[in-house]
Design a protein around this motif. Structure first.
Motif, PDB file in Angstrom:
ATOM      1  N   MET A 275      -1.323 -14.305  -0.751  1.00 53.58           N
ATOM      2  CA  MET A 275      -0.582 -14.788   0.209  1.00 53.58           C
ATOM      3  C   MET A 275      -1.330 -15.144   1.560  1.00 53.58           C
ATOM      4  O   MET A 275      -2.110 -14.205   1.927  1.00 53.58           O
ATOM      5  CB  MET A 275       0.613 -14.143   0.493  1.00 53.58           C
ATOM      6  CG  MET A 275       1.366 -14.936   1.388  1.00 53.58           C
ATOM      7  SD  MET A 275       3.047 -13.723   1.723  1.00 53.58           S
ATOM      8  CE  MET A 275       2.013 -12.507   2.975  1.00 53.58           C
ATOM      9  N   ILE A 276      -1.328 -16.461   2.092  1.00 53.11           N
ATOM     10  CA  ILE A 276      -1.827 -16.657   3.303  1.00 53.11           C
ATOM     11  C   ILE A 276      -0.644 -17.210   3.794  1.00 53.11           C
ATOM     12  O   ILE A 276       0.164 -18.238   3.648  1.00 53.11           O
ATOM     13  CB  ILE A 276      -3.007 -17.724   3.292  1.00 53.11           C
ATOM     14  CG1 ILE A 276      -4.091 -17.239   2.691  1.00 53.11           C
ATOM     15  CG2 ILE A 276      -3.292 -18.093   4.546  1.00 53.11           C
ATOM     16  CD1 ILE A 276      -5.173 -18.170   2.502  1.00 53.11           C
ATOM     17  N   MET A 277      -0.542 -16.586   5.174  1.00 58.08           N
ATOM     18  CA  MET A 277       0.743 -16.906   5.987  1.00 58.08           C
ATOM     19  C   MET A 277       0.432 -17.169   7.327  1.00 58.08           C
ATOM     20  O   MET A 277      -0.419 -16.428   7.977  1.00 58.08           O
ATOM     21  CB  MET A 277       1.688 -15.692   5.916  1.00 58.08           C
ATOM     22  CG  MET A 277       3.353 -16.196   6.676  1.00 58.08           C
ATOM     23  SD  MET A 277       4.456 -14.973   5.975  1.00 58.08           S
ATOM     24  CE  MET A 277       3.680 -13.627   6.719  1.00 58.08           C
ATOM     25  N   ARG A 278       0.832 -18.281   8.061  1.00 58.72           N
ATOM     26  CA  ARG A 278       0.551 -18.421   9.556  1.00 58.72           C
ATOM     27  C   ARG A 278       1.597 -19.101  10.341  1.00 58.72           C
ATOM     28  O   ARG A 278       2.484 -19.948   9.601  1.00 58.72           O
ATOM     29  CB  ARG A 278      -0.807 -19.462   9.630  1.00 58.72           C
ATOM     30  CG  ARG A 278      -0.336 -20.624   8.966  1.00 58.72           C
ATOM     31  CD  ARG A 278      -1.656 -21.798   8.880  1.00 58.72           C
ATOM     32  NE  ARG A 278      -2.517 -21.031   8.000  1.00 58.72           N
ATOM     33  CZ  ARG A 278      -2.364 -21.428   6.327  1.00 58.72           C
ATOM     34  NH1 ARG A 278      -1.322 -22.030   5.926  1.00 58.72           N
ATOM     35  NH2 ARG A 278      -3.218 -20.831   5.553  1.00 58.72           N
ATOM     36  N   ASN A 302      -3.200 -12.469   5.771  1.00 63.14           N
ATOM     37  CA  ASN A 302      -3.393 -12.657   4.184  1.00 63.14           C
ATOM     38  C   ASN A 302      -3.208 -11.329   3.565  1.00 63.14           C
ATOM     39  O   ASN A 302      -3.421 -10.366   4.148  1.00 63.14           O
ATOM     40  CB  ASN A 302      -4.746 -13.457   3.925  1.00 63.14           C
ATOM     41  CG  ASN A 302      -5.929 -12.629   4.179  1.00 63.14           C
ATOM     42  OD1 ASN A 302      -6.186 -11.509   3.417  1.00 63.14           O
ATOM     43  ND2 ASN A 302      -6.594 -12.967   5.228  1.00 63.14           N
ATOM     44  N   ALA A 303      -2.496 -11.405   2.351  1.00 63.37           N
ATOM     45  CA  ALA A 303      -2.368 -10.013   1.619  1.00 63.37           C
ATOM     46  C   ALA A 303      -2.257 -10.393  -0.048  1.00 63.37           C
ATOM     47  O   ALA A 303      -2.091 -11.475  -0.244  1.00 63.37           O
ATOM     48  CB  ALA A 303      -1.089  -9.537   2.260  1.00 63.37           C
ATOM     49  N   ALA A 304      -2.303  -9.428  -0.707  1.00 59.69           N
ATOM     50  CA  ALA A 304      -2.074  -9.481  -2.163  1.00 59.69           C
ATOM     51  C   ALA A 304      -0.719  -9.146  -2.374  1.00 59.69           C
ATOM     52  O   ALA A 304       0.022  -8.346  -1.763  1.00 59.69           O
ATOM     53  CB  ALA A 304      -2.882  -8.392  -2.753  1.00 59.69           C
ATOM     54  N   VAL A 305      -0.006  -9.835  -3.066  1.00 53.92           N
ATOM     55  CA  VAL A 305       1.432  -9.903  -3.368  1.00 53.92           C
ATOM     56  C   VAL A 305       1.716  -9.574  -4.951  1.00 53.92           C
ATOM     57  O   VAL A 305       1.133 -10.104  -5.690  1.00 53.92           O
ATOM     58  CB  VAL A 305       2.316 -11.174  -3.018  1.00 53.92           C
ATOM     59  CG1 VAL A 305       3.580 -10.785  -2.989  1.00 53.92           C
ATOM     60  CG2 VAL A 305       1.865 -11.345  -1.558  1.00 53.92           C
ATOM     61  N   PHE A 314       2.931  -5.592  -0.529  1.00 52.76           N
ATOM     62  CA  PHE A 314       1.987  -6.551   0.186  1.00 52.76           C
ATOM     63  C   PHE A 314       0.773  -5.548   0.317  1.00 52.76           C
ATOM     64  O   PHE A 314       0.882  -4.854   1.434  1.00 52.76           O
ATOM     65  CB  PHE A 314       2.725  -7.222   1.400  1.00 52.76           C
ATOM     66  CG  PHE A 314       3.656  -8.074   1.170  1.00 52.76           C
ATOM     67  CD1 PHE A 314       3.514  -9.434   1.109  1.00 52.76           C
ATOM     68  CD2 PHE A 314       4.886  -7.550   0.808  1.00 52.76           C
ATOM     69  CE1 PHE A 314       4.720 -10.276   0.761  1.00 52.76           C
ATOM     70  CE2 PHE A 314       6.154  -8.327   0.400  1.00 52.76           C
ATOM     71  CZ  PHE A 314       5.862  -9.881   0.598  1.00 52.76           C
ATOM     72  N   THR A 315      -0.225  -5.705  -0.146  1.00 55.64           N
ATOM     73  CA  THR A 315      -1.352  -4.693  -0.021  1.00 55.64           C
ATOM     74  C   THR A 315      -2.505  -5.597   0.643  1.00 55.64           C
ATOM     75  O   THR A 315      -2.601  -6.808   0.372  1.00 55.64           O
ATOM     76  CB  THR A 315      -1.618  -4.041  -1.130  1.00 55.64           C
ATOM     77  OG1 THR A 315      -1.982  -4.917  -2.169  1.00 55.64           O
ATOM     78  CG2 THR A 315      -0.499  -3.054  -1.912  1.00 55.64           C
ATOM     79  N   ARG A 316      -3.556  -4.756   0.889  1.00 53.77           N
ATOM     80  CA  ARG A 316      -4.892  -5.443   1.398  1.00 53.77           C
ATOM     81  C   ARG A 316      -4.427  -6.556   2.527  1.00 53.77           C
ATOM     82  O   ARG A 316      -5.097  -7.599   2.512  1.00 53.77           O
ATOM     83  CB  ARG A 316      -5.816  -5.880   0.345  1.00 53.77           C
ATOM     84  CG  ARG A 316      -6.022  -5.065  -0.887  1.00 53.77           C
ATOM     85  CD  ARG A 316      -7.192  -5.342  -1.692  1.00 53.77           C
ATOM     86  NE  ARG A 316      -7.089  -6.746  -2.195  1.00 53.77           N
ATOM     87  CZ  ARG A 316      -6.296  -6.842  -3.445  1.00 53.77           C
ATOM     88  NH1 ARG A 316      -5.914  -5.605  -4.021  1.00 53.77           N
ATOM     89  NH2 ARG A 316      -6.065  -8.006  -4.081  1.00 53.77           N
ATOM     90  N   GLY A 328      -3.435  -3.203   6.844  1.00 54.67           N
ATOM     91  CA  GLY A 328      -2.672  -2.226   6.147  1.00 54.67           C
ATOM     92  C   GLY A 328      -1.923  -2.648   5.113  1.00 54.67           C
ATOM     93  O   GLY A 328      -2.407  -3.527   4.260  1.00 54.67           O
ATOM     94  N   ARG A 329      -0.701  -2.298   4.890  1.00 51.90           N
ATOM     95  CA  ARG A 329       0.127  -2.602   3.664  1.00 51.90           C
ATOM     96  C   ARG A 329       1.656  -2.209   3.975  1.00 51.90           C
ATOM     97  O   ARG A 329       1.799  -1.696   5.010  1.00 51.90           O
ATOM     98  CB  ARG A 329      -0.309  -1.583   2.527  1.00 51.90           C
ATOM     99  CG  ARG A 329      -0.178  -0.067   2.568  1.00 51.90           C
ATOM    100  CD  ARG A 329      -0.337   0.637   1.652  1.00 51.90           C
ATOM    101  NE  ARG A 329       0.589   0.342   0.306  1.00 51.90           N
ATOM    102  CZ  ARG A 329       0.451   0.322  -0.885  1.00 51.90           C
ATOM    103  NH1 ARG A 329      -0.764   0.616  -1.462  1.00 51.90           N
ATOM    104  NH2 ARG A 329       1.335  -0.024  -1.653  1.00 51.90           N
ATOM    105  N   PHE A 330       2.458  -3.277   3.307  1.00 55.76           N
ATOM    106  CA  PHE A 330       3.934  -2.675   3.435  1.00 55.76           C
ATOM    107  C   PHE A 330       4.608  -3.220   2.406  1.00 55.76           C
ATOM    108  O   PHE A 330       4.145  -3.940   1.311  1.00 55.76           O
ATOM    109  CB  PHE A 330       4.240  -3.501   4.850  1.00 55.76           C
ATOM    110  CG  PHE A 330       4.540  -4.930   4.444  1.00 55.76           C
ATOM    111  CD1 PHE A 330       5.583  -5.743   4.291  1.00 55.76           C
ATOM    112  CD2 PHE A 330       3.493  -5.749   5.184  1.00 55.76           C
ATOM    113  CE1 PHE A 330       5.595  -7.077   4.018  1.00 55.76           C
ATOM    114  CE2 PHE A 330       3.668  -7.286   4.898  1.00 55.76           C
ATOM    115  CZ  PHE A 330       4.829  -7.844   4.401  1.00 55.76           C
ATOM    116  N   THR A 331       5.921  -2.541   2.178  1.00 57.89           N
ATOM    117  CA  THR A 331       6.605  -2.801   0.881  1.00 57.89           C
ATOM    118  C   THR A 331       7.836  -2.971   1.293  1.00 57.89           C
ATOM    119  O   THR A 331       8.476  -2.390   2.250  1.00 57.89           O
ATOM    120  CB  THR A 331       6.559  -1.523  -0.196  1.00 57.89           C
ATOM    121  OG1 THR A 331       5.047  -1.155  -0.432  1.00 57.89           O
ATOM    122  CG2 THR A 331       7.251  -1.878  -1.190  1.00 57.89           C
ATOM    123  N   VAL A 332       8.639  -3.952   0.574  1.00 57.83           N
ATOM    124  CA  VAL A 332      10.037  -4.266   0.676  1.00 57.83           C
ATOM    125  C   VAL A 332      10.588  -3.823  -0.423  1.00 57.83           C
ATOM    126  O   VAL A 332      10.089  -4.609  -1.572  1.00 57.83           O
ATOM    127  CB  VAL A 332      10.271  -5.912   1.081  1.00 57.83           C
ATOM    128  CG1 VAL A 332      11.816  -5.951   1.287  1.00 57.83           C
ATOM    129  CG2 VAL A 332       9.625  -6.205   2.352  1.00 57.83           C
TER     130      VAL A 332
END
Length: 716
Positions: A275-278, A302-305, A314-316, A328-332
């Protein structure tokens, strides 16, 4: 004798029948029977084939509806023409205005409907249950993909009961064309609804001619978004294999690009996406999913999903917001009764301007104006305390556990580093604990509890500064670090009521104490409050002192009542004088109204005995060194010189040097004014009573200001 005559039957057995008299078995009877049976079956099949071909199998319509409904657990209807027959070997299936209903929990409506389905299905694939369409024509189809409110069931999984069942899988398609397909997606829990149009798809020899393209729009928590994308591996897609996906979406000043693979056409479990988010503000996109995060300046992440069970991971994660970095990383996690957000984040360098939106400053103004964007004008007066309300409604939707470490803070005049933030949110009870950072070789330790279960929000502030070198802390403000050995420690213990930082502080109560233990202090302007004529010119023009000021002890204490802070007390004992302060400041209108004066411990011939006034506002303080009182003394001295003699004029500037040494025990304990004593143990009568004589709006009347001056300044 008659009894001796043998019976004919007893003595002579009956002659065997001749061969000619036996019954003859028909030659080859088993084979004939088998052939007869086969012929019968073939005849029946031919008859059935003929009947079906002639009738097109239309008479099987109701049987098809009944069997399909029983097998799927849904109501299947064909409102138009129906055909089911062999043509010649494949099964030809045609259904016009066909519908497959949704499960009961999804309410009225259909999972699938089409104006026409025209297909030829491999007969052998029906036997093996690995369905293959040698031809499929699908016209004006509509598919309804829904989740239930608990996020446990969906419309594309066909169940024979409350548990079990398999998700619908697309069959293999050798040749076909799909036109006018619409897909509706609904997730009540996340409050997401989307309508997606699939462009015309053609398949030849089990291969789709091009990518499967789609576009659509929808809403997430009332916010509109648009989307477009494609499946780049449609030949794997139509056979239920791995899918290469590209997706672009836009909403609320935000764009998101997803690319990667899905394990199945409708399967998100185990997805491998990037994912790329802006956008302008990271909070915008999170609010679409009911999650409140602090506002930010413009960002790119940007992150791996992927999805695992009930978790979106959402890692890396790597990116920037404003001039700061984030990783970092986060999780929902889709927990009940609220979502759970967990995160471990790190920042190498945090620009102090980028932190401003976290506490409620407008990120758009910060983006455009920098630090000046923190100031607003209200009725001509500047305001710097942020007034953005806490997103209370969003806090109802999720819980959170967040750890964030910041290595360095880029800030002029503020030597901050090593921020450690631990945040927990449990059913609208938000705790920032710890909220710690290094400050000029000291440490600020904070525990802040924001209780949004109450309305308005109730906040408990407890902020401590460990002993910190003043030279390092104030080096940016002109303090000579080499000659300053003094330290400072402080504590803020207050509670406030309000849904924004400004409202909370404007209704706060508590105490603020800044303590100066014994040490030296060297700065260009340290003795301006004394206004001794003999050194005033030196300080103003040479801009330095010849030796540090020796501090015995000091306290800047304030008692806060309903948002108004009163000096309680301001008392600094040095080797040469005792500095006292009166007045206070207001969180309500952000005004400053303080006066400092230094009483000499030794006789001084030229002492102005006039305070240094600090006024103005938090964002625009003003310092008044030569005050009207000093000018009044000059006027009195001039009058005496004219009427009496020049010696009399000097009397107006005499300081007899009777300042009382302070008892440092109460000072270092941060005690209030009533507890202060001189070095003889006697109560001090020169430190006030911890009040500002201000009204509720933080302003004093003209009479009150005049009376305060008389008491404090001792005007002639």
């Amino acid at each position: 004798m008659a009894e001796d005559v043998p019976s004919p039957t007893a003595t002579h057995p009956a002659p065997a029948p001749s061969a000619a008299g036996r019954p003859r078995r028909a030659l080859g009877t088993p084979l004939a029977a088998t052939l007869s049976a086969v012929a019968t079956v073939i005849g029946l099949l031919v008859l059935a084939w003929t009947i079906l071909f002639v009738t097109k199998g239309r008479f099987l319509k109701h049987s098809f509806e009944r069997i399909a409904s029983s097998q799927s657990g849904r109501q299947v209807k064909v409102a138009g023409d129906f055909q089911l027959y062999f043509a010649p070997i494949n099964v030809k299936f045609v259904a016009e205005r066909i519908t497959v209903s949704n499960p009961d929990w999804a309410g009225r409506g259909n999972f699938f409907s089409a104006a026409k389905v025209d297909s030829r299905i491999s007969t052998w694939s029906i036997v093996t249950h690995k369905y293959r369409f040698n031809w499929l024509g699908l016209q004006d189809a509509h598919v309804d993909l829904q989740w239930d409110r608990a996020g446990r069931r969906n419309t594309w999984t066909f169940k024979s009961g409350d548990e079990g069942g398999d998700p619908f899988e697309l069959p293999a398609i050798r040749r076909g064309i799909v036109q006018g397909t619409m897909v509706r997606y609904l997730d009540p829990r996340m409050r997401i609804e989307a309508a997606i149009r699939v462009h015309t798809v053609e398949a030849r020899d089990t291969r789709v001619e091009n990518s499967i393209r789609f576009d659509g729009n929808g809403t997430a928590r009332g916010t509109r978004f648009t989307m477009s994308g494609s499946l780049l591996s449609p030949n794997a897609t139509v056979s239920g294999g791995e899918n290469k996906l590209q997706l672009h979406a836009e909403a609320v000043r935000t764009s998101v690009d997803l690319a990667g693979t899905l394990p199945g056409f409708t399967q998100l479990e185990g997805a491998d996406l990037r994912m790329i988010m802006r956008g302008r503000n990271l909070a915008d996109i999170f609010l679409m999913f009911g999650i409140a995060v602090p506002d930010t300046r413009s960002y790119r992440m940007n992150a791996a999903v992927t999805r695992r069970g009930d978790e979106w991971r959402f890692t890396r994660l790597k990116g920037r917001f404003g001039d700061s970095d984030l990783s970092g990383r986060f999780t929902v996690a889709m927990k009940q009764p609220r979502l759970l957000l967990t995160a471990d984040l790190a920042t190498r360098t945090l620009d102090i301007i980028d932190a401003a939106p976290f506490i409620g400053y407008n990120p758009d103004k910060i983006e455009a104006q920098g630090g000046a964007g923190t100031i607003e004008r209200v009725g001509g007066a500047p305001r710097i305390l942020p007034d953005a309300p806490l997103r209370i409604e969003a806090l109802k939707n999720f819980d959170a556990r967040v750890n964030w470490n910041v290595n360095r803070v880029r800030a002029n005049r503020l030597p901050m580093s090593n921020i450690k933030l631990g945040l927990t949110l449990n059913n609208r009870l938000l705790k920032l604990s710890p909220l710690n950072f290094s400050l000029a070789r000291g440490t600020v330790t904070s525990d802040i509890i924001i209780n949004a279960r109450r309305n308005p929000v109730f906040t408990d502030y407890d902020i401590r500064l460990s002993p910190t070198p003043m030279g390092v802390l104030l080096a940016g403000f002109g303090v000579e670090e080499a000659g300053t050995s003094g330290t400072v420690k402080a504590r803020v213990k207050m509670t406030g009521v309000g849904n924004s930082v400004r409202d909370s502080l404007a209704n706060s109560n508590g105490r603020i104490a800044i303590i100066l233990p014994k040490g030296s202090f060297w700065t260009r302007n340290i003795q301006l409050s004394e206004i001794d004529v003999g050194t005033f010119v030196q300080k103003m023009f040479e801009k330095k002192l010849k030796e540090p000021v020796q501090i015995n002890c000091g306290l800047l204490g304030f008692t806060v009542r309903n948002g108004v802070a009163a000096a309680d007390p301001i008392l600094i004992d040095t080797s040469k004088n005792v500095m006292l302060g009166r007045g206070g400041f207001s969180f309500k209108n952000e005004t400053l109204d303080l006066a400092f004066r230094a009483d000499s411990k030794k006789f001084s011939l030229f002492a102005g005995q006039s305070p240094v006034g600090i006024g103005g506002y938090f964002s625009q303080p003003s310092i008044n060194v030569i005050t009207p009182e000093l000018l009044a003394r000059a006027g009195v001295g001039l009058g005496l010189a004219l009427v009496a003699s020049p010696v009399a004029a000097v009397a107006a500037f005499v300081d007899v040097g009777d300042a009382k040494d302070a008892a440092c025990g109460p000072v270092l304990a941060g005690a209030n004014a009533r507890a202060q004593r001189d070095d003889k143990g006697r109560p001090r009568d020169d430190v006030g009573k911890g009040t500002t004589a201000k009204s509720e709006d933080g302003k004093r009347s003209k009479g009150e200001r005049k009376e305060q001056r008389k008491k404090f300044l001792g005007i002639f």
